[in-house]
Write a protein that holds these residues in place. Structure first.
Motif, PDB file in Angstrom:
ATOM      1  N   PRO A  66      27.562  32.042 106.648  1.00  0.00           N
ATOM      2  CA  PRO A  66      26.566  32.952 106.092  1.00  0.00           C
ATOM      3  C   PRO A  66      27.002  33.610 104.785  1.00  0.00           C
ATOM      4  O   PRO A  66      26.168  34.059 104.004  1.00  0.00           O
ATOM      5  N   LEU A  67      28.317  33.679 104.569  1.00  0.00           N
ATOM      6  CA  LEU A  67      28.851  34.316 103.368  1.00  0.00           C
ATOM      7  C   LEU A  67      30.065  33.537 102.899  1.00  0.00           C
ATOM      8  O   LEU A  67      30.944  33.194 103.686  1.00  0.00           O
ATOM      9  N   GLY A  68      30.131  33.233 101.606  1.00  0.00           N
ATOM     10  CA  GLY A  68      31.253  32.472 101.084  1.00  0.00           C
ATOM     11  C   GLY A  68      31.109  30.988 101.373  1.00  0.00           C
ATOM     12  O   GLY A  68      30.116  30.521 101.931  1.00  0.00           O
ATOM     13  N   ASP A  69      32.146  30.248 101.013  1.00  0.00           N
ATOM     14  CA  ASP A  69      32.111  28.791 101.151  1.00  0.00           C
ATOM     15  C   ASP A  69      32.934  28.271 102.313  1.00  0.00           C
ATOM     16  O   ASP A  69      32.938  27.079 102.585  1.00  0.00           O
ATOM     17  N   ASP A  70      33.661  29.154 102.990  1.00  0.00           N
ATOM     18  CA  ASP A  70      34.581  28.694 104.028  1.00  0.00           C
ATOM     19  C   ASP A  70      34.211  29.270 105.383  1.00  0.00           C
ATOM     20  O   ASP A  70      34.230  30.487 105.581  1.00  0.00           O
ATOM     21  N   ARG A  71      33.877  28.392 106.313  1.00  0.00           N
ATOM     22  CA  ARG A  71      33.516  28.834 107.660  1.00  0.00           C
ATOM     23  C   ARG A  71      34.692  29.524 108.342  1.00  0.00           C
ATOM     24  O   ARG A  71      34.531  30.551 108.999  1.00  0.00           O
ATOM     25  N   ALA A  72      35.865  28.909 108.232  1.00  0.00           N
ATOM     26  CA  ALA A  72      37.044  29.421 108.938  1.00  0.00           C
ATOM     27  C   ALA A  72      37.340  30.858 108.538  1.00  0.00           C
ATOM     28  O   ALA A  72      37.594  31.722 109.390  1.00  0.00           O
ATOM     29  N   LEU A  73      37.307  31.135 107.253  1.00  0.00           N
ATOM     30  CA  LEU A  73      37.615  32.475 106.783  1.00  0.00           C
ATOM     31  C   LEU A  73      36.553  33.463 107.225  1.00  0.00           C
ATOM     32  O   LEU A  73      36.860  34.583 107.657  1.00  0.00           O
ATOM     33  N   PHE A  74      35.298  33.069 107.155  1.00  0.00           N
ATOM     34  CA  PHE A  74      34.218  33.974 107.543  1.00  0.00           C
ATOM     35  C   PHE A  74      34.323  34.366 109.008  1.00  0.00           C
ATOM     36  O   PHE A  74      34.259  35.549 109.355  1.00  0.00           O
ATOM     37  N   PHE A  75      34.470  33.394 109.896  1.00  0.00           N
ATOM     38  CA  PHE A  75      34.521  33.695 111.324  1.00  0.00           C
ATOM     39  C   PHE A  75      35.801  34.444 111.693  1.00  0.00           C
ATOM     40  O   PHE A  75      35.774  35.337 112.542  1.00  0.00           O
ATOM     41  N   ALA A  76      36.904  34.087 111.064  1.00  0.00           N
ATOM     42  CA  ALA A  76      38.167  34.760 111.373  1.00  0.00           C
ATOM     43  C   ALA A  76      38.116  36.234 110.989  1.00  0.00           C
ATOM     44  O   ALA A  76      38.596  37.100 111.736  1.00  0.00           O
ATOM     45  N   THR A  77      37.544  36.542 109.821  1.00  0.00           N
ATOM     46  CA  THR A  77      37.500  37.934 109.375  1.00  0.00           C
ATOM     47  C   THR A  77      36.610  38.795 110.258  1.00  0.00           C
ATOM     48  O   THR A  77      36.816  40.013 110.349  1.00  0.00           O
ATOM     49  N   GLY A  78      35.629  38.182 110.927  1.00  0.00           N
ATOM     50  CA  GLY A  78      34.797  38.947 111.844  1.00  0.00           C
ATOM     51  C   GLY A  78      35.339  38.977 113.254  1.00  0.00           C
ATOM     52  O   GLY A  78      35.299  40.010 113.934  1.00  0.00           O
ATOM     53  N   ALA A  79      35.866  37.846 113.709  1.00  0.00           N
ATOM     54  CA  ALA A  79      36.300  37.735 115.101  1.00  0.00           C
ATOM     55  C   ALA A  79      37.585  38.506 115.381  1.00  0.00           C
ATOM     56  O   ALA A  79      37.716  39.130 116.437  1.00  0.00           O
ATOM     57  N   VAL A  80      38.540  38.473 114.452  1.00  0.00           N
ATOM     58  CA  VAL A  80      39.836  39.104 114.725  1.00  0.00           C
ATOM     59  C   VAL A  80      39.701  40.600 115.013  1.00  0.00           C
ATOM     60  O   VAL A  80      40.194  41.078 116.050  1.00  0.00           O
ATOM     61  N   PRO A  81      39.065  41.404 114.165  1.00  0.00           N
ATOM     62  CA  PRO A  81      38.970  42.836 114.490  1.00  0.00           C
ATOM     63  C   PRO A  81      38.167  43.113 115.757  1.00  0.00           C
ATOM     64  O   PRO A  81      38.518  44.021 116.534  1.00  0.00           O
ATOM     65  N   VAL A  82      37.090  42.350 115.980  1.00  0.00           N
ATOM     66  CA  VAL A  82      36.270  42.584 117.176  1.00  0.00           C
ATOM     67  C   VAL A  82      37.052  42.226 118.440  1.00  0.00           C
ATOM     68  O   VAL A  82      37.026  42.960 119.435  1.00  0.00           O
ATOM     69  N   TRP A 222      34.308  46.172 107.732  1.00  0.00           N
ATOM     70  CA  TRP A 222      35.402  46.806 106.984  1.00  0.00           C
ATOM     71  C   TRP A 222      36.407  45.738 106.557  1.00  0.00           C
ATOM     72  O   TRP A 222      36.829  45.679 105.402  1.00  0.00           O
ATOM     73  N   VAL A 223      36.788  44.890 107.531  1.00  0.00           N
ATOM     74  CA  VAL A 223      37.744  43.824 107.214  1.00  0.00           C
ATOM     75  C   VAL A 223      37.102  42.803 106.269  1.00  0.00           C
ATOM     76  O   VAL A 223      37.727  42.356 105.301  1.00  0.00           O
ATOM     77  N   ARG A 224      35.856  42.442 106.529  1.00  0.00           N
ATOM     78  CA  ARG A 224      35.181  41.453 105.680  1.00  0.00           C
ATOM     79  C   ARG A 224      35.027  41.942 104.246  1.00  0.00           C
ATOM     80  O   ARG A 224      35.053  41.145 103.310  1.00  0.00           O
ATOM     81  N   SER A 225      34.839  43.246 104.073  1.00  0.00           N
ATOM     82  CA  SER A 225      34.660  43.772 102.720  1.00  0.00           C
ATOM     83  C   SER A 225      35.910  43.553 101.866  1.00  0.00           C
ATOM     84  O   SER A 225      35.827  43.527 100.637  1.00  0.00           O
ATOM     85  N   TYR A 227      37.619  40.793 101.946  1.00  0.00           N
ATOM     86  CA  TYR A 227      37.600  39.379 101.562  1.00  0.00           C
ATOM     87  C   TYR A 227      36.384  39.039 100.688  1.00  0.00           C
ATOM     88  O   TYR A 227      36.445  38.104  99.894  1.00  0.00           O
ATOM     89  N   TYR A 228      35.312  39.783 100.885  1.00  0.00           N
ATOM     90  CA  TYR A 228      34.079  39.509 100.140  1.00  0.00           C
ATOM     91  C   TYR A 228      33.597  40.790  99.450  1.00  0.00           C
ATOM     92  O   TYR A 228      32.554  41.357  99.827  1.00  0.00           O
ATOM     93  N   PRO A 229      34.334  41.265  98.458  1.00  0.00           N
ATOM     94  CA  PRO A 229      33.943  42.527  97.795  1.00  0.00           C
ATOM     95  C   PRO A 229      32.593  42.435  97.104  1.00  0.00           C
ATOM     96  O   PRO A 229      31.926  43.451  96.910  1.00  0.00           O
ATOM     97  N   TYR A 230      32.192  41.219  96.750  1.00  0.00           N
ATOM     98  CA  TYR A 230      30.918  41.037  96.052  1.00  0.00           C
ATOM     99  C   TYR A 230      29.718  41.142  96.992  1.00  0.00           C
ATOM    100  O   TYR A 230      28.559  41.175  96.541  1.00  0.00           O
ATOM    101  N   ALA A 231      29.957  41.190  98.317  1.00  0.00           N
ATOM    102  CA  ALA A 231      28.859  41.232  99.284  1.00  0.00           C
ATOM    103  C   ALA A 231      28.175  42.595  99.318  1.00  0.00           C
ATOM    104  O   ALA A 231      27.068  42.721  99.845  1.00  0.00           O
ATOM    105  N   GLY A 232      28.843  43.601  98.787  1.00  0.00           N
ATOM    106  CA  GLY A 232      28.248  44.933  98.750  1.00  0.00           C
ATOM    107  C   GLY A 232      28.072  45.577 100.114  1.00  0.00           C
ATOM    108  O   GLY A 232      27.113  46.324 100.330  1.00  0.00           O
ATOM    109  N   LEU A 233      28.980  45.301 101.051  1.00  0.00           N
ATOM    110  CA  LEU A 233      28.887  45.876 102.385  1.00  0.00           C
ATOM    111  C   LEU A 233      29.147  47.381 102.335  1.00  0.00           C
ATOM    112  O   LEU A 233      30.099  47.836 101.703  1.00  0.00           O
ATOM    113  N   GLN A 234      28.293  48.130 102.989  1.00  0.00           N
ATOM    114  CA  GLN A 234      28.411  49.584 103.030  1.00  0.00           C
ATOM    115  C   GLN A 234      28.938  50.011 104.401  1.00  0.00           C
ATOM    116  O   GLN A 234      28.232  49.909 105.398  1.00  0.00           O
ATOM    117  N   ILE A 235      30.179  50.460 104.435  1.00  0.00           N
ATOM    118  CA  ILE A 235      30.813  50.855 105.694  1.00  0.00           C
ATOM    119  C   ILE A 235      30.984  52.358 105.728  1.00  0.00           C
ATOM    120  O   ILE A 235      31.442  52.962 104.755  1.00  0.00           O
TER     121      ILE A 235
END
Length: 264
Positions: A66-82, A222-225, A227-235
């Motif tokens: 859903p964000l970025g070009d790499d599935r592994a990085l996207f899922f890891a950044t969300g799954a690890v903290p949760v 928070w963790v994803r922000s 890796y993806y500072p351009y996503a504009g996530l508001q935490i």
């Protein structure tokens, strides 16, 4: 019960406490993971297997991240903290049920069981993080975030949430032992709604507003922000920190009222 806890010794109060804590940690690891180091390795690798199975499924189905070009990085950044949050909050609760008989020894308090399990889970979580990062490097994915301090803070916040919710869980099972099953079911819903497999910010604004009351979701963002500072996530960093702190405070307050029940 380890003999090292039972045997009296001429130690200072701090040395005696550290000795008891060390014995509890060793007992915890041996009874849960087996006497072999391979048993402990299985527990460290389990969340890693979870993450990479998720990556494999989405890769096989050719579903883009859903964000970025790499599935592994996207899922890891969300799954690890949760997963860290869920493991800590669950295992702290289980430690009291599994080790409750130890509180009959005057050297061992209920808080000691909780604290020793928290230390074990923190170490386990960091080892799992190292394994995930190493595997990402091996498959050609850079696991270093654009903002390392932000990633570390998000990861620590997830641990804090786990400690807080885990402490409340201990207090709840003092009155309702069946809560362990209830929390397991609740954890499934929490995991699905925490944005591990999707971007919550892409949801309709009204839905996203209510989803952000889930602190685990904000910890993942928070963790994803980082890796993806351009996503504009508001935490809402203050909300996540205060949620963990408040939960811990409430849990410790409730424990004062259930210690006699659980030790009786």
């Amino acid at each position: 019960m380890p003999a090292s806890i039972q045997a009296p010794s001429q130690r200072s109060p701090l040395e005696s406490y550290l000795h008891v804590l060390h014995a509890l940690i060793l007992r915890d690891m041996r009874t849960r993971f087996g006497a072999s180091i391979w048993g402990y390795g299985v527990v460290v690798l389990w969340p890693c297997v979870h993450i990479f199975m998720l990556i494999a499924i989405y890769t096989f189905q050719k579903i883009p991240a859903p964000l970025g070009d790499d599935r592994a990085l996207f899922f890891a950044t969300g799954a690890v903290p949760v997963l860290v949050f869920q493991y800590v909050s669950r295992e702290v609760m289980k430690s009291v049920i599994m080790n409750r008989p130890l509180t009959y020894y005057p050297q061992v308090k209920l808080f000691d069981l909780i604290f020793s399990r928290i230390l074990v889970e923190i170490v386990t979580g960091f080892l799992a993080l190292l394994v995930v990062s190493s595997v990402l490097l091996i498959i050609g994915v850079n696991p270093i975030p654009s903002a390392p301090l932000t990633a570390v803070c998000g990861y620590v916040a997830a641990i804090g949430l786990g400690i807080g919710v885990g402490t409340i869980n201990v207090a709840i099972i003092g009155f309702f032992p069946g809560w362990m099953i209830g929390y397991a079911l609740f954890s499934i819903v929490l995991y699905i709604s925490s944005g591990v497999m999707f971007m919550p910010s892409y949801m309709p604004e009204k839905v996203y507003y209510w989803m952000k009351f889930n602190p685990a979701l904000q910890a993942a963002e928070w963790v994803r922000s980082a890796y993806y500072p351009y996503a504009g996530l508001q935490i809402d960093h203050f909300y996540v920190i205060m949620f963990g702190f408040t939960a811990t405070t409430i849990g410790l307050f409730l424990l004062k009222h259930v210690v006699s029940k659980m030790q009786g």
